[in-house]
Design a protein around this motif. Structure first.
Motif, PDB file in Angstrom:
ATOM      1  N   ARG A  10     -63.678  46.108 -84.461  1.00 43.55           N
ATOM      2  CA  ARG A  10     -63.698  44.946 -83.584  1.00 43.55           C
ATOM      3  C   ARG A  10     -62.611  45.046 -82.516  1.00 43.55           C
ATOM      4  NH1 ARG A  10     -63.529  40.285 -87.119  1.00 43.55           N
ATOM      5  NH2 ARG A  10     -61.421  41.024 -87.470  1.00 43.55           N
ATOM      6  N   THR A  11     -61.459  45.574 -82.863  1.00 43.62           N
ATOM      7  CA  THR A  11     -60.351  45.693 -81.924  1.00 43.62           C
ATOM      8  C   THR A  11     -60.645  46.741 -80.846  1.00 43.62           C
ATOM      9  OG1 THR A  11     -58.798  45.121 -83.680  1.00 43.62           O
ATOM     10  CG2 THR A  11     -57.888  46.129 -81.700  1.00 43.62           C
ATOM     11  N   TYR A  12     -61.224  47.857 -81.234  1.00 42.75           N
ATOM     12  CA  TYR A  12     -61.472  48.947 -80.292  1.00 42.75           C
ATOM     13  C   TYR A  12     -62.934  49.034 -79.850  1.00 42.75           C
ATOM     14  CZ  TYR A  12     -56.816  50.389 -81.620  1.00 42.75           C
ATOM     15  OH  TYR A  12     -55.466  50.416 -81.831  1.00 42.75           O
ATOM     16  N   ALA A  13     -63.668  47.942 -79.943  1.00 44.57           N
ATOM     17  CA  ALA A  13     -65.096  47.942 -79.588  1.00 44.57           C
ATOM     18  C   ALA A  13     -65.341  48.347 -78.133  1.00 44.57           C
ATOM     19  CB  ALA A  13     -65.704  46.576 -79.872  1.00 44.57           C
ATOM     20  N   PRO A  14     -64.584  47.861 -77.142  1.00 51.24           N
ATOM     21  CA  PRO A  14     -64.847  48.293 -75.759  1.00 51.24           C
ATOM     22  C   PRO A  14     -64.667  49.794 -75.553  1.00 51.24           C
ATOM     23  CG  PRO A  14     -63.443  46.356 -75.766  1.00 51.24           C
ATOM     24  CD  PRO A  14     -63.569  46.805 -77.184  1.00 51.24           C
ATOM     25  N   TYR A  15     -63.719  50.377 -76.264  1.00 49.71           N
ATOM     26  CA  TYR A  15     -63.458  51.811 -76.113  1.00 49.71           C
ATOM     27  C   TYR A  15     -64.537  52.650 -76.776  1.00 49.71           C
ATOM     28  CZ  TYR A  15     -58.943  49.883 -74.899  1.00 49.71           C
ATOM     29  OH  TYR A  15     -57.949  49.161 -74.325  1.00 49.71           O
ATOM     30  N   VAL A  16     -65.277  52.055 -77.706  1.00 47.81           N
ATOM     31  CA  VAL A  16     -66.350  52.771 -78.395  1.00 47.81           C
ATOM     32  C   VAL A  16     -67.682  52.537 -77.702  1.00 47.81           C
ATOM     33  CG1 VAL A  16     -67.619  52.944 -80.581  1.00 47.81           C
ATOM     34  CG2 VAL A  16     -65.137  52.676 -80.595  1.00 47.81           C
ATOM     35  N   THR A  17     -67.949  51.317 -77.294  1.00 47.97           N
ATOM     36  CA  THR A  17     -69.274  50.991 -76.743  1.00 47.97           C
ATOM     37  C   THR A  17     -69.490  51.567 -75.346  1.00 47.97           C
ATOM     38  OG1 THR A  17     -68.431  48.871 -75.962  1.00 47.97           O
ATOM     39  CG2 THR A  17     -69.580  48.895 -78.089  1.00 47.97           C
ATOM     40  N   PHE A  18     -68.458  51.656 -74.519  1.00 49.04           N
ATOM     41  CA  PHE A  18     -68.674  52.178 -73.171  1.00 49.04           C
ATOM     42  C   PHE A  18     -69.135  53.632 -73.172  1.00 49.04           C
ATOM     43  CE2 PHE A  18     -67.137  54.338 -69.336  1.00 49.04           C
ATOM     44  CZ  PHE A  18     -67.939  53.694 -68.405  1.00 49.04           C
ATOM     45  N   PRO A  19     -68.487  54.540 -73.887  1.00 49.77           N
ATOM     46  CA  PRO A  19     -68.991  55.921 -73.901  1.00 49.77           C
ATOM     47  C   PRO A  19     -70.391  56.030 -74.504  1.00 49.77           C
ATOM     48  CG  PRO A  19     -66.763  55.859 -74.736  1.00 49.77           C
ATOM     49  CD  PRO A  19     -67.203  54.439 -74.578  1.00 49.77           C
ATOM     50  N   VAL A  20     -70.672  55.231 -75.518  1.00 45.74           N
ATOM     51  CA  VAL A  20     -72.009  55.263 -76.118  1.00 45.74           C
ATOM     52  C   VAL A  20     -73.043  54.772 -75.105  1.00 45.74           C
ATOM     53  CG1 VAL A  20     -73.464  54.264 -77.924  1.00 45.74           C
ATOM     54  CG2 VAL A  20     -71.159  55.052 -78.472  1.00 45.74           C
ATOM     55  N   ALA A  21     -72.762  53.699 -74.422  1.00 40.91           N
ATOM     56  CA  ALA A  21     -73.693  53.176 -73.420  1.00 40.91           C
ATOM     57  C   ALA A  21     -73.859  54.164 -72.272  1.00 40.91           C
ATOM     58  CB  ALA A  21     -73.195  51.832 -72.896  1.00 40.91           C
ATOM     59  N   PHE A  22     -72.792  54.842 -71.885  1.00 41.01           N
ATOM     60  CA  PHE A  22     -72.861  55.828 -70.807  1.00 41.01           C
ATOM     61  C   PHE A  22     -73.767  56.992 -71.195  1.00 41.01           C
ATOM     62  CE2 PHE A  22     -71.253  59.496 -68.442  1.00 41.01           C
ATOM     63  CZ  PHE A  22     -71.313  58.996 -67.144  1.00 41.01           C
ATOM     64  N   VAL A  23     -73.634  57.486 -72.404  1.00 39.19           N
ATOM     65  CA  VAL A  23     -74.459  58.605 -72.863  1.00 39.19           C
ATOM     66  C   VAL A  23     -75.922  58.186 -72.967  1.00 39.19           C
ATOM     67  CG1 VAL A  23     -74.907  60.113 -74.850  1.00 39.19           C
ATOM     68  CG2 VAL A  23     -72.577  59.794 -74.025  1.00 39.19           C
TER      69      VAL A  23
END
Length: 92
Positions: A10-23
């Motif tokens: 939950r704390t690092y969700a933006p750092y995880v979701t952006f690369p996944v969405a980009f790919v």
């Protein structure tokens, strides 16, 4: 252990979701072009309403003779009566 893991996610969700969405977006983009095949034909741009209006006004102006104008005397005959005189009876 699970609560700690969920807190970290939950704390690092933006750092995880952006690369996944980009790919996912990049794969989808290239997959779409692969399915479509060749490049689409370029679409001719349509004139805006303002541009069409200006063109129409210019065409109207080109067809008129600007040296022939209505005299001011003719224009004054058709001018409406003053607003303040509308309710007054006319004198004959």
């Amino acid at each position: 252990m699970w609560p700690v893991l969920w807190t970290v996610v939950r704390t690092y969700a933006p750092y995880v979701t952006f690369p996944v969405a980009f790919v996912v977006g990049a794969v989808g983009y290239h997959l779409e072009w692969f399915i479509r095949g060749k490049d689409p034909q370029p679409v001719e741009e349509e004139k805006s309403i303002l541009e069409r209006r200006e063109d129409r006004k210019l065409d109207e102006l080109l067809g008129k003779d600007h040296t022939q104008v209505v005299s001011l005397k003719d224009k004054l005959e058709f001018a409406p009566k003053a607003v303040l005189n509308r309710n007054r009876p006319e004198k004959n």
